[in-house]
Design an enzyme around this catalytic site. Structure first.
Site, mmCIF file in Angstrom:
data_model
loop_
_atom_site.group_PDB
_atom_site.id
_atom_site.type_symbol
_atom_site.label_atom_id
_atom_site.label_comp_id
_atom_site.label_asym_id
_atom_site.label_seq_id
_atom_site.Cartn_x
_atom_site.Cartn_y
_atom_site.Cartn_z
ATOM 1 N N CYS A 12 97.902 76.631 18.781
ATOM 2 C CA CYS A 12 98.694 77.281 19.833
ATOM 3 C C CYS A 12 98.265 76.878 21.242
ATOM 4 O O CYS A 12 99.067 76.920 22.170
ATOM 5 C CB CYS A 12 98.587 78.804 19.712
ATOM 6 S SG CYS A 12 98.804 79.425 18.040
ATOM 7 N N HIS A 52 107.633 80.741 21.231
ATOM 8 C CA HIS A 52 106.306 80.113 21.221
ATOM 9 C C HIS A 52 106.368 78.798 20.448
ATOM 10 O O HIS A 52 105.910 78.715 19.317
ATOM 11 C CB HIS A 52 105.308 81.093 20.591
ATOM 12 C CG HIS A 52 103.923 80.587 20.419
ATOM 13 N ND1 HIS A 52 103.386 79.542 21.153
ATOM 14 C CD2 HIS A 52 102.926 80.994 19.571
ATOM 15 C CE1 HIS A 52 102.138 79.337 20.769
ATOM 16 N NE2 HIS A 52 101.846 80.198 19.809
ATOM 17 N N CYS A 105 95.803 83.245 22.551
ATOM 18 C CA CYS A 105 95.072 83.211 21.293
ATOM 19 C C CYS A 105 95.479 81.960 20.531
ATOM 20 O O CYS A 105 96.498 81.333 20.820
ATOM 21 C CB CYS A 105 95.331 84.465 20.466
ATOM 22 S SG CYS A 105 97.047 84.664 19.916
#
Length: 391
Positions: free
Chosen positions: A95, A347, A377
């Site tokens: 991520c 995302h 995160c």
């Protein structure tokens, strides 16, 4: 403000409109084309920057296979005005990939290994699903709980540990959509969204200059009707309180302060500190807390000094504990994700780090903030953070 020659400045930021991965605007656009279009347009609107000066294109991408394989940074770069003599690399920190791309460029500039970089990232989750080709080692369960690889369950765990209710999560999600819609209507995304051709729901080609992921009609009642997505018995995390699966790309031009000055450019911000940190994979969503603490210490700041924050909204159940332990939950409406977040915008893994950082810089520019923090995160238990100062 006085800058040192090797200080790292952000000259410009742009991103694609965020598209739904299922039948969305980018369904007929490849990830390399999306990236190349974005890089080209950002360079075009910065005519003082010679593409031949680009040292390296550093591009985040998580699932590096199919159209995202074979070093997509180079694939995209070859389709732009950047000459073949400039280099390109693709990086993955899941991520946090495109924020890591930013950090890699910054570290190179600080050490005299280049002056001009193009950084960002992409993820086309409609064409390359998040689990395509992934084959986790079965022995990993000897070292970390098997559920640690199931992001939704880690969010359930974190929410439960911190006493986050379903109602709190739903309210956070509604806020994300409302603020993103408000930012769209008020033109707050105008400077960052680079218009792109795409296909509407009827299959017609059109120019998109807005995010199709935002659902302004989201209500507490509509979210309350959703079933738990990851833990059917007793779970609180739903599809509505999770980041959307979307397609998108983001891009920044990053330079040494000296080179920006030589070219007569006015930077958006300077990087004051960077950090990464690890946490137990079972609570992967907690990573922004130690990463932020490290970054603030390196910048000689504390949370009270930070005017605005962009926290990637992987899950409401994850974001709320992070804000709680960073002691900013009570200041959320004044400081945090003022233009909405990943619950509304999505995302796309490789894109998000640079996306939230660029959105932060625009929030700071529009609201007059001095210091900003972008943090997120990372799957399997990491966090990443960057502290910026507006120039």
């Amino acid at each position: 403000m006085s800058l040192n020659p090797r200080d790292v400045v952000i000259v410009d930021f742009g991103r694609t409109p965020m598209g739904r991965s299922k039948g969305g605007m980018h369904r007929n656009t490849r990830a390399e084309d999306m990236s190349a279009h974005l890089i080209s347009k950002v360079l075009e609107r910065n005519s003082k920057v010679d593409p031949g000066e680009v040292e390296d294109v550093i591009w985040g991408c998580v699932n590096q296979t199919l159209e995202q394989g074979w070093n997509i940074a180079r694939m995209a770069s070859l389709m732009t005005q950047i000459p073949h003599t400039s280099a390109a690399q693709t990086v993955s920190r899941l991520c946090g990939s495109s924020m890591s791309a930013l950090h890699t460029a910054a570290q190179a500039i600080m050490t005299g290994n280049g002056d001009v970089f193009v950084v960002g990232g992409v993820e086309h989750m409609g064409h390359v699903s998040m689990m395509h080709g992934v084959d986790p080692n079965p022995h990993m369960s000897l070292y970390a709980a098997k559920a640690s690889g199931m992001m939704g369950l880690t969010a359930e765990m974190l929410g439960k540990m911190h006493g986050i209710s379903r109602e709190q999560q739903d309210a956070f999600a509604v806020r994300s959509h409302q603020l993103a819609h408000k930012a769209t209507v008020e033109g707050k995304f105008k400077d960052e969204i680079i218009p792109m051709q795409g296909y509407d729901e009827n299959g017609f080609l059109k120019i998109f200059d807005y995010d199709e992921t935002i659902r302004p009609d989201t209500t507490l009642e509509s979210l309350a009707a959703l079933k738990p997505a990851f833990n059917p018995k007793g779970g609180t995390v739903t599809a509505g309180t999770s980041s959307q699966i979307t397609d998108g790309a983001s891009c920044m031009i990053v330079m040494s302060a000296q080179r920006a000055k030589d070219l007569g450019l006015e930077p958006l911000a300077v990087i004051r500190s960077m950090a990464v940190a690890g946490v137990d994979p079972a609570i992967m969503g907690y990573g922004p807390v130690p990463a932020t603490q490290k970054a603030l210490k390196r910048a000689g700041l504390n949370m009270a000094d930070i005017d605005f924050i962009e926290l990637n909204e992987a899950f409401a159940a994850q974001a709320l504990p992070v804000l709680k332990d960073l002691k900013v939950l009570d200041k959320m409406n004044e400081k945090v994700n003022l233009h909405g977040g990943a619950i509304a915008l999505g995302h796309p893994f490789g894109c998000s780090g640079a996306r939230i950082s660029g959105t932060l810089l625009n929030v700071m520019k529009q609201n007059g903030g001095t210091f900003g923090l972008s943090t997120m995160c990372i799957g399997l238990g990491q966090g990443i953070a960057t502290v910026f100062e507006r120039v």
